[in-house]
Design an enzyme around this catalytic site. Structure first.
Site, mmCIF file in Angstrom:
data_model
loop_
_atom_site.group_PDB
_atom_site.id
_atom_site.type_symbol
_atom_site.label_atom_id
_atom_site.label_comp_id
_atom_site.label_asym_id
_atom_site.label_seq_id
_atom_site.Cartn_x
_atom_site.Cartn_y
_atom_site.Cartn_z
ATOM 1 N N LYS A 226 42.490 36.974 38.016
ATOM 2 C CA LYS A 226 42.774 38.244 38.674
ATOM 3 C C LYS A 226 44.258 38.556 38.700
ATOM 4 O O LYS A 226 44.663 39.714 38.558
ATOM 5 C CB LYS A 226 42.201 38.248 40.092
ATOM 6 N N GLU B 171 42.696 33.975 44.611
ATOM 7 C CA GLU B 171 42.341 32.903 43.679
ATOM 8 C C GLU B 171 43.415 31.824 43.612
ATOM 9 O O GLU B 171 43.292 30.873 42.848
ATOM 10 C CB GLU B 171 42.086 33.475 42.279
ATOM 11 N N ALA C 279 36.666 43.271 34.518
ATOM 12 C CA ALA C 279 38.034 43.511 34.986
ATOM 13 C C ALA C 279 38.215 44.873 35.634
ATOM 14 O O ALA C 279 39.353 45.285 35.886
ATOM 15 C CB ALA C 279 39.014 43.351 33.826
ATOM 16 N N ALA C 280 37.134 45.574 35.930
ATOM 17 C CA ALA C 280 37.247 46.923 36.479
ATOM 18 C C ALA C 280 38.006 46.935 37.802
ATOM 19 O O ALA C 280 38.859 47.795 38.039
ATOM 20 C CB ALA C 280 35.863 47.536 36.661
ATOM 21 N N GLY C 281 37.702 45.970 38.674
ATOM 22 C CA GLY C 281 38.395 45.909 39.956
ATOM 23 C C GLY C 281 39.875 45.624 39.806
ATOM 24 O O GLY C 281 40.702 46.130 40.580
ATOM 25 N N ASP C 282 40.235 44.819 38.814
ATOM 26 C CA ASP C 282 41.648 44.524 38.578
ATOM 27 C C ASP C 282 42.386 45.745 38.059
ATOM 28 O O ASP C 282 43.528 46.020 38.460
ATOM 29 C CB ASP C 282 41.776 43.359 37.596
#
Length: 299
Positions: A42, A140, A242-245
Site C-alpha cells: 500500500k 501495513e 489498487a483502487a483504494g491506493d
C-alpha cells in the site's frame, strides 16, 4: 497551481498476481490463466500513484536485502518517487500473494518481511515528513512508526491522511494526529463497530472522514456538518486491487493543491475508477490525464 509535496509512510511488497475464472474456496485448487510479478504494497502503491496524479513524493519504508528488494527499489525509483530515505534491512522483502477472479474481485495474503522492521524514524525521515504538504500513511507497517510520523507531521503543520488499512484498531494518540481518515466498510466496522449505515460515527474519532463504498461510490463527512455521497464513476472493472491506493493518493494530491475536499473526493473517485480498468497494482495506477478524463465535478 503548486505541486503537492507528499510523504508516504508505508509498506513495499513484491506482488505475485495470478488470475483465474473464480477465487478458490478453502481447500480448493483451481487452474489459473495469467501470472505477473509487480511492485506493490500500500505504501509503494500510494507513493507511485501520488506521482502519477501530479504530485511529488518521498517514500519512507523498508525493503529486504533479497532480489525482490533490489527490484522493488529500482521500479519505485523509475516511477519518479524519491527513494533516498528507503531503508534496506537484512532478510526478506514483503510479499503479497494476490488472486484475481474474472469479475475483478480479489483475495490477498501479505507476509510483511522487511516492513515489520520499519521502526524508529531517523532524523532524515522525520525531516521529509515535516517538509511535506501532506503525509499519507497506512497500517501495513508497525503502528508505532505511523504514530511517530503522524505526530511529527501534526507538529510541523503537515496535513495527515490515514488510510486505516488493513482493518485493525488504531491507538488514540494516532487518531488525535489525523486530519482526514480514509476507510472502507470493513475498516470502518473495525474502528467504530458500525458500517455504511452510520458513517458519521467516524467523526467521533477524527475531524474529517471518507468511507469508500466500492460500486456505490464514497461518503465524505466532517465536523462542520457536511455529509455528502459521492457517486461512483462507471467503468468496466478488471482488477480492484489498487483502487483504494489510487483513490487515497489522488485525494492527497488534490487536497494539497488547494481543492475543496468534496471536490477532491470526486477527483479521487475518478482515480479509483481509472485504476480498476487494468490488471495489477502499481502498473494499473492512473496518470493525471486519465483521472481528468473520468472526473465529474460535484453538482
Amino acid at each position: 497551481m503548486q505541486q503537492t509535496r507528499v510523504a508516504v509512510v508505508g509498506s513495499a511488497n513484491m506482488d505475485l498476481v495470478g488470475t483465474a475464472p473464480a477465487l478458490p474456496r478453502p481447500g480448493e485448487t483451481l487452474l489459473g490463466s495469467d501470472f505477473v510479478m509487480l511492485p506493490g504494497g500500500k505504501g509503494a502503491n500510494q507513493a507511485i500513484a501520488a506521482v502519477r496524479a501530479g504530485g511529488s513524493c518521498v517514500f519512507l519504508g523498508a525493503i529486504g536485502s533479497d532480489a525482490f528488494g533490489v527490484t522493488l527499489k529500482a521500479r519505485i525509483t523509475a516511477a519518479g518517487v524519491d527513494t533516498g530515505q528507503l531503508r534496506v534491512v537484512y532478510g526478506a522483502s514483503g510479499v503479497a500473494l494476490v488472486m484475481v477472479g474474472a469479475e475483478g474481485e480479489n483475495a490477498i495474503l501479505v507476509t510483511p518481511g522487511a516492513n515489520g522492521a520499519f521502526v524508529g524514524l531517523t532524523e532524515g525521515e522525520l525531516h521529509a515528513v515535516r517538509e511535506a504538504d501532506v503525509l499519507v500513511a497506512q497500517l501495513e507497517v508497525p503502528v508505532e512508526t505511523v504514530t511517530e510520523a503522524a505526530v511529527a507531521a501534526r507538529d510541523a503543520g503537515t496535513r495527515v491522511i490515514l488510510n486505516a488499512a488493513p482493518a485493525r484498531q488504531v491507538p488514540a494518540d494516532l487518531l488525535a494526529a489525523v486530519d482526514l481518515l480514509v476507510v472502507n466498510e470493513t475498516e470502518a466496522q473495525a474502528l467504530t463497530g458500525r458500517g455504511r449505515d452510520e458513517p458519521a460515527a467516524l467523526l467521533d474519532l477524527v475531524p474529517r472522514a471518507v468511507l469508500t463504498l466500492g460500486a456505490q461510490g464514497a461518503w465524505y463527512g466532517d465536523r462542520d456538518g457536511r455529509s455528502v455521497h459521492v457517486p461512483p464513476v462507471k467503468v468496466e472493472a478488471v482488477d480492484s486491487t489498487a483502487a483504494g491506493d489510487a483513490f487515497t493518493a489522488a485525494l492527497a494530491v488534490a487536497w494539497g493543491e488547494g481543492r475543496e475536499l468534496v471536490d477532491a473526493v470526486h477527483w479521487a473517485a475518478a482515480a479509483g475508477a481509472a485504476c480498476v480498468r487494468r490488471l495489477g497494482a502499481s502498473v494499473a495506477l492512473p496518470r493525471r490525464v486519465e483521472i481528468d478524463e473520468l472526473y465529474a465535478p460535484p453538482a
